[in-house]
Scaffold this motif. Structure first.
Motif, mmCIF file in Angstrom:
data_model
loop_
_atom_site.group_PDB
_atom_site.id
_atom_site.type_symbol
_atom_site.label_atom_id
_atom_site.label_comp_id
_atom_site.label_asym_id
_atom_site.label_seq_id
_atom_site.Cartn_x
_atom_site.Cartn_y
_atom_site.Cartn_z
ATOM 1 N N UNK A 118 0.792 -1.240 0.000
ATOM 2 C CA UNK A 118 0.000 0.000 0.000
ATOM 3 C C UNK A 118 0.823 1.289 0.000
ATOM 4 N N UNK A 119 1.921 1.387 0.757
ATOM 5 C CA UNK A 119 2.662 2.657 0.740
ATOM 6 C C UNK A 119 3.094 3.118 -0.657
ATOM 7 N N UNK A 120 3.277 2.192 -1.575
ATOM 8 C CA UNK A 120 3.647 2.609 -2.942
ATOM 9 C C UNK A 120 2.532 3.399 -3.612
ATOM 10 N N UNK A 122 0.774 5.558 -2.364
ATOM 11 C CA UNK A 122 0.807 6.947 -1.900
ATOM 12 C C UNK A 122 1.827 7.793 -2.644
ATOM 13 N N UNK A 123 2.657 7.134 -3.458
ATOM 14 C CA UNK A 123 3.555 7.871 -4.360
ATOM 15 C C UNK A 123 2.958 7.932 -5.772
ATOM 16 N N UNK A 124 1.703 7.518 -5.894
ATOM 17 C CA UNK A 124 1.065 7.557 -7.211
ATOM 18 C C UNK A 124 1.371 6.346 -8.076
ATOM 19 N N UNK A 125 1.992 5.305 -7.492
ATOM 20 C CA UNK A 125 2.253 4.091 -8.275
ATOM 21 C C UNK A 125 0.930 3.337 -8.419
ATOM 22 N N UNK A 179 10.616 7.398 -2.434
ATOM 23 C CA UNK A 179 9.941 6.432 -3.313
ATOM 24 C C UNK A 179 10.840 5.215 -3.532
ATOM 25 N N UNK A 180 12.132 5.455 -3.760
ATOM 26 C CA UNK A 180 13.042 4.329 -3.995
ATOM 27 C C UNK A 180 13.111 3.418 -2.772
#
Ligand SMILES: [Zn+2]
Length: 221
Positions: A118-120, A122-125, A179-180
């Protein structure tokens, strides 16, 4: 943003990458950030573990040196990998290349990183992170393949280069570094989940639901 501030943000991102273990043991990485319509700042050498604001060169969007000391010879071959991303995506403010340890497992296995963490979101992925076929780093073949993927996936903020590493591009240096490290967490979790039968897919409605939650509560990750 003033040039001095952009330099500070790149240094902050480099230190974040080092602190979060994103440099792997070779500490090889290159970072850049957009300065204005026509210029970027880019790391001049191959390691960024102890980067300072003076270790950056100003390049124009053709890749020519516009200010500062010349790039190390070995860096010349990766300039186009950065420049072409800025040319292709007006929204990109920073580009980072490393051999992040868990993401690079997927790169050497030539397997995409599935969107299960899920956290990805939040970076728009909104999709899995693909692998671009191998070609020598920085070669026209390699860079063209990266740009092809960017064109076909307009929201995608990262690609892996087969048998090599990862290229991540987002709003600014610090956000791109975060993000990385989040992508590397995802990669590590997918590998670990294999011991428990494998990671499960996210609910198809998750992307929209997370967008709604971020609008309501802010974009804290
Ligand atoms: Zn590399």
């Amino acid at each position: 943003m003033l040039e001095k501030e952009v330099r500070l943000r790149i240094v902050e991102a480099a230190h974040l990458l080092a602190k979060s273990g994103m440099l792997y043991r070779g500490e090889h990485a290159n970072l850049s950030a957009r300065l204005d319509d026509q210029h970027i700042l880019m790391t001049r050498g191959g390691s960024i573990a102890n980067l300072s604001g003076d270790d950056l060169a100003v390049l124009d969007l053709q890749g020519n040196l516009a200010d500062g000391e010349a790039m190390d010879a070995t860096m010349q071959e990766v300039i186009q990998m950065h420049i072409r991303v800025y040319q292709a995506r007006a929204s990109v403010g920073a580009v980072i290349h490393t051999h992040a340890p868990h993401v690079t497992v997927f790169a050497v296995a030539n397997q995409p990183i599935p969107l299960v963490y899920e956290p990805l979101l939040r970076f728009g992925v909104t999709e899995s992170i693909p692998v671009v076929p191998w070609a020598p780093r920085g070669s026209d073949k390699s860079v063209n393949a990266i740009i092809d993927v960017l064109s076909n996936h307009p929201g995608l903020p990262a690609v892996m280069m087969a048998n090599h590493g990862v290229l991540v591009f987002h709003q600014d240096p610090v956000n791109t570094a975060r993000l990385l490290s989040t992508l590397d967490e995802a990669a590590e979790l997918v590998i670990q989940a294999k011991a428990l039968g494998g990671a499960k897919e996210l609910d198809p409605a998750a992307i929209e639901q997370v967008k709604d939650r971020m609008a309501a509560f802010g974009s804290r990750r």
